[in-house]
Design an enzyme around this catalytic site. Structure first.
Site, mmCIF file in Angstrom:
data_model
loop_
_atom_site.group_PDB
_atom_site.id
_atom_site.type_symbol
_atom_site.label_atom_id
_atom_site.label_comp_id
_atom_site.label_asym_id
_atom_site.label_seq_id
_atom_site.Cartn_x
_atom_site.Cartn_y
_atom_site.Cartn_z
ATOM 1 N N CYS A 113 -19.973 25.258 35.035
ATOM 2 C CA CYS A 113 -18.975 25.521 33.983
ATOM 3 C C CYS A 113 -19.406 26.606 33.001
ATOM 4 O O CYS A 113 -18.591 27.139 32.251
ATOM 5 C CB CYS A 113 -18.667 24.233 33.233
ATOM 6 S SG CYS A 113 -17.932 22.986 34.287
ATOM 7 N N HIS A 263 -15.410 26.129 26.257
ATOM 8 C CA HIS A 263 -15.156 25.551 27.581
ATOM 9 C C HIS A 263 -14.307 24.297 27.380
ATOM 10 O O HIS A 263 -14.566 23.510 26.473
ATOM 11 C CB HIS A 263 -16.490 25.212 28.250
ATOM 12 C CG HIS A 263 -16.341 24.423 29.505
ATOM 13 N ND1 HIS A 263 -15.421 24.754 30.472
ATOM 14 C CD2 HIS A 263 -16.985 23.300 29.951
ATOM 15 C CE1 HIS A 263 -15.505 23.875 31.468
ATOM 16 N NE2 HIS A 263 -16.442 22.991 31.163
ATOM 17 N N ASN A 293 -10.246 20.562 32.882
ATOM 18 C CA ASN A 293 -11.505 21.308 33.046
ATOM 19 C C ASN A 293 -11.419 22.172 34.304
ATOM 20 O O ASN A 293 -11.463 21.653 35.417
ATOM 21 C CB ASN A 293 -12.666 20.313 33.139
ATOM 22 C CG ASN A 293 -14.022 21.003 33.237
ATOM 23 O OD1 ASN A 293 -14.097 22.207 33.483
ATOM 24 N ND2 ASN A 293 -15.091 20.245 33.058
HETATM 25 N N1 COA Z 1 -9.385 5.432 33.762
HETATM 26 C C1 COA Z 1 -9.650 4.212 33.255
HETATM 27 N N2 COA Z 1 -10.882 3.726 33.114
HETATM 28 C C2 COA Z 1 -11.905 4.517 33.493
HETATM 29 C C3 COA Z 1 -11.703 5.798 34.019
HETATM 30 C C4 COA Z 1 -10.388 6.252 34.157
HETATM 31 N N3 COA Z 1 -10.085 7.464 34.646
HETATM 32 N N4 COA Z 1 -12.915 6.349 34.285
HETATM 33 C C5 COA Z 1 -13.832 5.442 33.925
HETATM 34 N N5 COA Z 1 -13.227 4.334 33.458
HETATM 35 C C6 COA Z 1 -13.834 3.088 32.988
HETATM 36 C C7 COA Z 1 -15.242 2.898 33.502
HETATM 37 O O1 COA Z 1 -15.231 2.355 34.782
HETATM 38 C C8 COA Z 1 -15.788 1.948 32.463
HETATM 39 O O2 COA Z 1 -15.318 0.662 32.777
HETATM 40 P P1 COA Z 1 -16.283 -0.630 32.580
HETATM 41 O O3 COA Z 1 -16.577 -0.662 31.104
HETATM 42 O O4 COA Z 1 -15.455 -1.738 33.080
HETATM 43 O O5 COA Z 1 -17.506 -0.343 33.406
HETATM 44 C C9 COA Z 1 -15.086 2.367 31.175
HETATM 45 O O6 COA Z 1 -13.954 3.151 31.573
HETATM 46 C C10 COA Z 1 -15.975 3.198 30.272
HETATM 47 O O7 COA Z 1 -16.585 4.196 31.070
HETATM 48 P P2 COA Z 1 -17.487 5.291 30.429
HETATM 49 O O8 COA Z 1 -18.011 6.187 31.489
HETATM 50 O O9 COA Z 1 -18.446 4.637 29.494
HETATM 51 O O10 COA Z 1 -16.394 6.065 29.559
HETATM 52 P P3 COA Z 1 -16.615 7.225 28.536
HETATM 53 O O11 COA Z 1 -16.081 6.846 27.221
HETATM 54 O O12 COA Z 1 -18.008 7.758 28.584
HETATM 55 O O13 COA Z 1 -15.632 8.340 29.116
HETATM 56 C C11 COA Z 1 -15.802 10.371 30.330
HETATM 57 C C12 COA Z 1 -15.838 8.848 30.387
HETATM 58 C C13 COA Z 1 -16.078 10.913 31.725
HETATM 59 C C14 COA Z 1 -14.404 10.805 29.886
HETATM 60 C C15 COA Z 1 -16.852 10.883 29.295
HETATM 61 O O14 COA Z 1 -18.098 10.275 29.580
HETATM 62 C C16 COA Z 1 -17.001 12.357 29.335
HETATM 63 O O15 COA Z 1 -16.091 13.075 28.974
HETATM 64 N N6 COA Z 1 -18.177 12.865 29.737
HETATM 65 C C17 COA Z 1 -18.406 14.264 29.868
HETATM 66 C C18 COA Z 1 -17.810 14.706 31.174
HETATM 67 C C19 COA Z 1 -17.686 16.185 31.272
HETATM 68 O O16 COA Z 1 -17.238 16.830 30.355
HETATM 69 N N7 COA Z 1 -18.050 16.718 32.433
HETATM 70 C C20 COA Z 1 -17.947 18.088 32.708
HETATM 71 C C21 COA Z 1 -18.956 18.865 31.933
HETATM 72 S S1 COA Z 1 -18.769 20.549 32.271
#
Ligand code: COA
Length: 336
Positions: A113, A263, A293
């Site tokens: 990215c 980004h 993204n």
């Molecule tokens: N819809 C609903 N629930 C979802 C889900 C979705 N699309 N994706 C994950 N969950 C669930 C998980 O399974 C978890 O459930 P559990 O508590 O029963 O285990 C719960 O939501 C929390 O998951 P978690 O990973 O802790 O959520 P989060 O608040 O960290 O959000 C992201 C997840 C991916 C949105 C966040 O971590 C993020 O934005 N990270 C950076 C990712 C990124 O930018 N990547 C590219 C970089 S260039």
């Protein structure tokens, strides 16, 4: 000519729009969850005949038209992509062919990215040292082909598209500075294996001979793998450190930045970055809601949107920043 300047911007988004409601029909998710955690409402998905090179070509044509430059005037093409049409030739060579650019320098770079920032920095060096006058710098990504469409943790985050800028030698300041960083110790928090390397294991004698076949190839995953929370935490921390470096080098005050063009991974990371820069969200170009993204395409796409709708004006100071797989991260301070 001491500087390189952005003189044209262009973008291409595939016509098909995929909303959060469309994801609700495929995986266990909800529009409310996606919007709250990421800020994403919809994304563009490429059609069956679209590729990184076809989208990059469209974005490049639009950037060249904006600044009235002809393809024959381009001496350097860099495409940042993690989803190239082919491992080789480079996507940049395919764009060169599509645009009928005469013999020039053309190559791809891979910094996930952060790819556009890396590519911009490289093109800036080529122009500043006098090697070329005009460069096309493009980010183009087919993320929809790299995600597991059944994995709700990753599939809802990504979209397709391409963005391009034309960079030209100038006596006036343009790219004021770029800062690039990488730390490979985070290679396991966000990655995509090269499945090509595992495809022919059966017919490679040296691998068959091994009695205890246990190579990294065995553990390859065909789709993007991500530890979301870890990426989030490291992203906020590293972008904060980066901003301190840039502020120190330029004695940069918040009021000197007209626009942050970040980004577009996640609205919460974007807000944290704006906070660290000390600028309000009104001065941030946000396209994450409708583009999602698009990896290396996200900054040039957002830039193009804000140039074309008149928010970004000539003479303004812009700050680009990104972080992605590698991990890699970086920024560019730009007088537009
Ligand atoms: N819809 C609903 N629930 C979802 C889900 C979705 N699309 N994706 C994950 N969950 C669930 C998980 O399974 C978890 O459930 P559990 O508590 O029963 O285990 C719960 O939501 C929390 O998951 P978690 O990973 O802790 O959520 P989060 O608040 O960290 O959000 C992201 C997840 C991916 C949105 C966040 O971590 C993020 O934005 N990270 C950076 C990712 C990124 O930018 N990547 C590219 C970089 S260039």
């Amino acid at each position: 000519m001491k500087y390189s300047r952005i003189i044209g911007t262009g973008g291409y988004l595939p016509p098909t729009i995929f909303t959060n409601a469309d994801w609700e029909k495929r995986v266990d998710t909800s529009d409310a969850w996606i919007v709250e955690r990421t800020g994403i409402k919809s994304r563009h998905i490429a059609g069956p005949n679209e590729t990184a090179s076809s989208m990059a070509t469209q974005a490049a044509i639009s950037a060249l038209e904006q600044c009235n430059l002809l393809a024959k005037d381009i001496q350097l093409i860099i495409v940042a992509t993690g989803s190239p049409d082919k491992i080789f030739p480079a996507t940049a060579c395919l764009v060169q062919k599509n645009l009928s650019v005469p013999t020039c320098i053309a190559f791809d770079i891979q910094a996930a990215c952060s790819g556009f920032i890396y590519a911009l920095s490289i093109a800036d060096q080529y122009i500043k040292n006098g090697a070329v006058q005009n460069a096309l710098v493009i980010g183009s990504e087919l993320m929809s082909r790299l995600i597991d469409w059944t994995d709700r943790n990753t599939c809802i985050l990504f979209g397709d598209g391409a963005g391009a800028v034309v960079l030209q030698a100038s006596n006036e300041p343009g790219i004021l500075s770029t800062h690039l960083y990488a730390d490979g110790k985070y290679d396991d928090v966000l990655y995509l294996d090269n499945m090509q390397l595992g495809d022919h294991v059966d017919v490679i004698p040296s691998l068959q001979k091994s009695e205890n076949f246990n190579t990294p190839l065995e553990n390859m995953q065909p789709f993007i793998q991500m530890q979301g929370q870890k990426v989030f935490k490291v992203a906020v921390a590293k972008l904060g450190e980066l901003i301190k470096d840039v502020q120190k080098q330029h004695q940069l005050k918040p009021e000197q930045i007209d626009w942050l063009v970040p980004h577009q991974a996640n609205i919460r990371i974007i807000k944290a970055t704006a906070d660290k820069l000390g600028i309000p969200m009104e001065k941030v170009v946000c396209t994450v809601d409708t583009h999602s993204n698009t990896s290396s395409a996200s900054i040039p796409l957002a830039l193009d949107v804000a140039v074309r709708d008149g928010r970004i004006q000539k003479g303004q100071t812009l700050f680009f920043e990104a972080i992605g797989g590698g991990l890699t991260w970086g920024s560019a301070l730009v007088r537009f």
